[in-house]
Write a protein that holds these residues in place. Structure first.
Motif, PDB file in Angstrom:
ATOM      1  N   UNK A 146      43.479  35.123  44.284  1.00 12.86           N
ATOM      2  CA  UNK A 146      44.137  34.724  43.052  1.00 12.86           C
ATOM      3  C   UNK A 146      44.295  35.883  42.106  1.00 12.86           C
ATOM      4  N   UNK A 147      45.435  35.940  41.393  1.00  7.42           N
ATOM      5  CA  UNK A 147      45.750  37.027  40.483  1.00  7.42           C
ATOM      6  C   UNK A 147      44.736  37.087  39.344  1.00  7.42           C
ATOM      7  N   UNK A 148      44.073  38.223  39.197  1.00  7.81           N
ATOM      8  CA  UNK A 148      43.168  38.434  38.083  1.00  7.81           C
ATOM      9  C   UNK A 148      41.751  37.946  38.282  1.00  7.81           C
ATOM     10  N   UNK A 149      41.430  37.343  39.414  1.00 11.71           N
ATOM     11  CA  UNK A 149      40.085  36.806  39.617  1.00 11.71           C
ATOM     12  C   UNK A 149      39.165  37.778  40.325  1.00 11.71           C
ATOM     13  N   UNK A 150      39.709  38.634  41.183  1.00  5.56           N
ATOM     14  CA  UNK A 150      38.875  39.505  41.990  1.00  5.56           C
ATOM     15  C   UNK A 150      38.154  38.775  43.105  1.00  5.56           C
ATOM     16  N   UNK A 151      38.463  37.486  43.273  1.00  3.44           N
ATOM     17  CA  UNK A 151      37.737  36.653  44.235  1.00  3.44           C
ATOM     18  C   UNK A 151      38.469  36.638  45.576  1.00  3.44           C
ATOM     19  N   UNK A 152      37.691  36.791  46.652  1.00  6.48           N
ATOM     20  CA  UNK A 152      38.205  36.660  48.011  1.00  6.48           C
ATOM     21  C   UNK A 152      37.373  35.622  48.742  1.00  6.48           C
ATOM     22  N   UNK A 153      38.052  34.740  49.476  1.00  2.41           N
ATOM     23  CA  UNK A 153      37.380  33.761  50.322  1.00  2.41           C
ATOM     24  C   UNK A 153      37.720  34.070  51.773  1.00  2.41           C
ATOM     25  N   UNK A 154      36.692  34.054  52.632  1.00  7.68           N
ATOM     26  CA  UNK A 154      36.902  34.307  54.054  1.00  7.68           C
ATOM     27  C   UNK A 154      36.181  33.239  54.859  1.00  7.68           C
TER      28      UNK A 154
END
Length: 682
Positions: A1-9
């Motif tokens: 998501x834009x601006x969150x810095x979050x990655x889900x794998x």
């Protein structure tokens, strides 16, 4: 998501199908930790398992992969904090596709179940209600308007569907069209492909008021073997592809007026493969620019580009630093699109971003047509006017820092890689960085949406000691390389669509106005930063012939700006004359390009004489329809009056015959008078 810095794998070990590992990162993938317990170690669907809210990336939905036989309904997991925590929701149905967010208000969710039910949630998936049965497809309209096609007989045969609308999230429904083959909604226009009789050619009807009223689009009809495709559009204009009869793999692109009703021929022999793949590409980094490919009569595929929204198409210029093959006769640059990507020839499609003004990256080849050899990478910094050959062979590439940084990694199926290439001058020069001492087989690149980030993740795998693939993700933060924030001295004013050789008054004029952007200098090695905003200035231009396109039924003669009447158009005007569409031809022969904002200047000559000849000299554009209807009614009354008059005359003549015996002369004149009236009526 834009601006969150979050990655889900989400990973799954192929040998042990019961093992599922879910990982969470909040630092752009630099570190991950296992969060499988937050979703109860549940399998997630591979095809449509993860969805993020379009307006709020903090909202995430995961769709569980559960066997239909083991549960009466599916399960989803919803998160309001970008995946830190999840809530499990038992569904009363099994989803057949990805859950769709409302494009403005993500609390509204819609999906079709495996038994063709249309299900809707008004509280971000916490509760669901079935609003309709037997649904084929659906789409959001304006506001909370929802359109969907369904079958009243429980069958999904296209051509027998009805189009329905709800404007209160399923409380009330309105049937707005019947005999639907397909429909779509884009740019405020609702399109319906209608089969008026089962098996008959389809025609397009268009509504600009959410389905309250439909008008027939002036387009060629399509048989069951043909198709329509809306390629792109907004509130000003629609690009429509109409397939040619037979298995030709090409068709014609038409562009609409600002109501989606009248269409002008824009490009012939437009390539559109049998697998439903089109190379039509919107270059989002510069307004009015589109790329696509055409199929020549000799079977060659060539690339063309338009800078004025389909008004005129031309071949791409050959890059200055690339030589043409010796056998080439019509040398130009050709871009690989969806067909090549689908066939595995290129790993990526052409790439452009609205925040990276003028920048386009694409795979291509130079010559008479698209080459079957391995393509190279080309870059344009001015929206497609000029190109530069920049990298040999196929690559994965990405735009970072609003265009201030480009990164690329070589794409090899049989070779491991360990380095990444990056450029700060729009691909003129490249530097190489080795990101690992242990090479990997590349799977792809991943970056945060929006191009504002300086982080790029490279993911792939390498064989471990047991010859099993071990997946690896490497994240590179280019803020440690480009440490200096850009200052005012690093930017320059750039006039878009300028050829630098034309009249200064009209240079850069496109669709009636000039746009000057504040852009980063190519030699400035600094970062725009996350707060960078595109700055532009607009100025109106005087009208020229380039601000007009050919009207419906006309085409632009090759190498001229003259619009000539299509030879086959003489047989296509009856509907226009009789159905009141003649009034829509505001500038016969020429029409200002939708969205054009030019002022004063040149006005093309009107060609009303052509339509007066076709529709009748006494039919004006504003009264054609009413005149035709009034004339038919008048003739009906004349015919009735003639019959009454004939009856009265016959009675009178019978009396004369009894008195004088001279009947035949009057009878001949009366029958002649009656036949004249009947002939006029017919």
């Amino acid at each position: 998501g834009d601006g969150t810095g979050v990655s889900l794998a989400f990973t799954r070990i192929p040998i042990f199908f019961t093992d599922l590992l879910s990982f969470y990162s909040e630092d752009y993938g630099k570190s991950f930790h296992d969060v499988s317990h937050t979703i109860n170690n549940t399998f997630i669907k591979k095809d449509f398992g993860i969805s993020a809210g379009p307006g709020n990336p903090q909202q995430v939905i995961l769709t569980a992969n559960l066997p239909f036989t083991e549960s009466p309904g599916g399960v989803i997991f919803t998160s309001m904090d970008a995946g830190v925590t999840f809530r499990s929701v038992q569904l009363p149905f099994h989803p057949a596709q990805a859950i769709q967010f409302h494009y403005q208000d993500p609390k509204y969710l819609v999906v079709i179940s495996i038994d063709d039910g249309l299900w809707l949630s008004e509280d971000f998936g916490n509760s669901w209600s079935e609003v309709h049965e037997g649904v084929h497809t659906f789409t959001w309209g304006s506001g909370i308007t929802l359109f969907f096609s369904s079958s009243p007989k429980g069958t999904a045969r296209r051509g027998e569907l009805i189009l329905r609308r709800t404007q209160d999230v399923g409380k009330n429904f309105t049937t707005i069209a019947k005999n639907i083959f397909s429909f779509g909604y884009i740019g405020g226009f609702l399109f319906t492909s209608v089969m008026e009789k089962l098996g008959s050619p389809r025609i397009i009807y268009v509504s600009s008021d959410q389905g309250d009223h439909f008008r027939k689009a002036q387009l060629p009809s399509a048989t069951t073997e043909q198709f329509y495709s809306v390629l792109d559009g907004d509130e000003d204009m629609i690009f429509m592809h109409v397939d040619n009869p037979g298995d030709t793999y090409f068709g014609t692109i038409y562009t609409s007026d600002d109501r989606g009703i009248l269409y002008s021929k824009s490009l012939e022999r437009h390539l559109f493969g049998g697998e439903g793949k089109s190379d039509f590409t919107n270059v989002t980094s510069l307004r009015g620019v589109y790329l696509t490919n055409i199929l020549e009569e000799d079977g060659r595929i060539r690339s063309v580009i338009t800078f004025d929204r389909g008004g005129r198409w031309r071949f791409l210029k050959k890059p200055e630093n690339v030589n043409c093959p010796e056998t080439s006769k019509k040398c130009s640059l050709h871009i690989h699109g969806e067909h090549s990507h689908f066939s595995g020839i290129t790993p990526m499609l052409p790439l452009s971003e609205p925040t990276a003004i003028g920048l386009v990256i694409a795979h291509g080849s130079v010559g008479d047509s698209i080459s079957a050899a391995r393509p190279d990478v080309y870059v344009s910094g001015d929206g497609g006017y000029t190109w530069w050959g920049t990298l040999r062979g196929p690559h994965h590439y990405s735009i970072l820092d609003s265009g201030g940084l480009i990164v690329a990694v070589e794409a090899h199926r049989d070779r491991q890689i360990s380095s990444i290439k990056f450029s700060t001058d729009e691909g003129q020069c490249w530097k190489v960085f080795n990101f690992t001492d242990h090479p990997i087989f590349l799977a792809g690149l991943a970056s945060e949406p929006g191009t504002k980030t300086m982080n790029i993740s490279i993911f792939g795998y390498r064989p471990d000691d047991d010859d099993q693939p071990m997946w690896v993700a490497v994240t590179i933060d280019f803020e440690h390389l480009l440490t200096r924030e850009c200052g005012e001295e690093d930017y320059v004013q750039w006039l878009a669509h300028s050829d630098y050789d034309s009249d200064p008054e009209t240079d850069g004029c496109l669709l009636g106005y000039k746009e000057t952007f504040r852009r980063l200098k190519k030699l400035s090695a600094c970062r725009n930063g996350r707060g960078y905003v595109v700055s532009r200035q607009q100025r109106p231009c005087p009208c020229t012939r380039e601000d007009y396109m050919c009207e419906y039924g006309f085409y632009r003669h090759e190498n001229t700006s003259e619009c000539l009447l299509q030879p086959d158009f003489l047989n296509q005007t009856q509907d226009i004359c009789l159905n009141g569409e003649l009034e829509d031809l505001q500038n016969t022969g020429y029409r200002k390009i939708p969205g054009d904002k030019c002022e004063e200047g040149v006005r093309p000559p009107r060609r009303e004489d052509v339509f007066k000849k076709l529709c009748g000299n006494d039919i004006s554009p504003t009264s054609a329809n009413s005149h035709t209807k009034r004339s038919v009614i008048d003739y009906i009354f004349i015919f009735a009056f003639a019959c009454l008059l004939f009856l009265l005359l016959r009675i009178s003549l019978n009396e004369q015959h009894l008195n004088t015996g001279n009947y035949s002369g009057f009878k001949d004149k009366c029958e002649l008078f009656q036949m004249n009236l009947i002939t006029q009526a017919l």
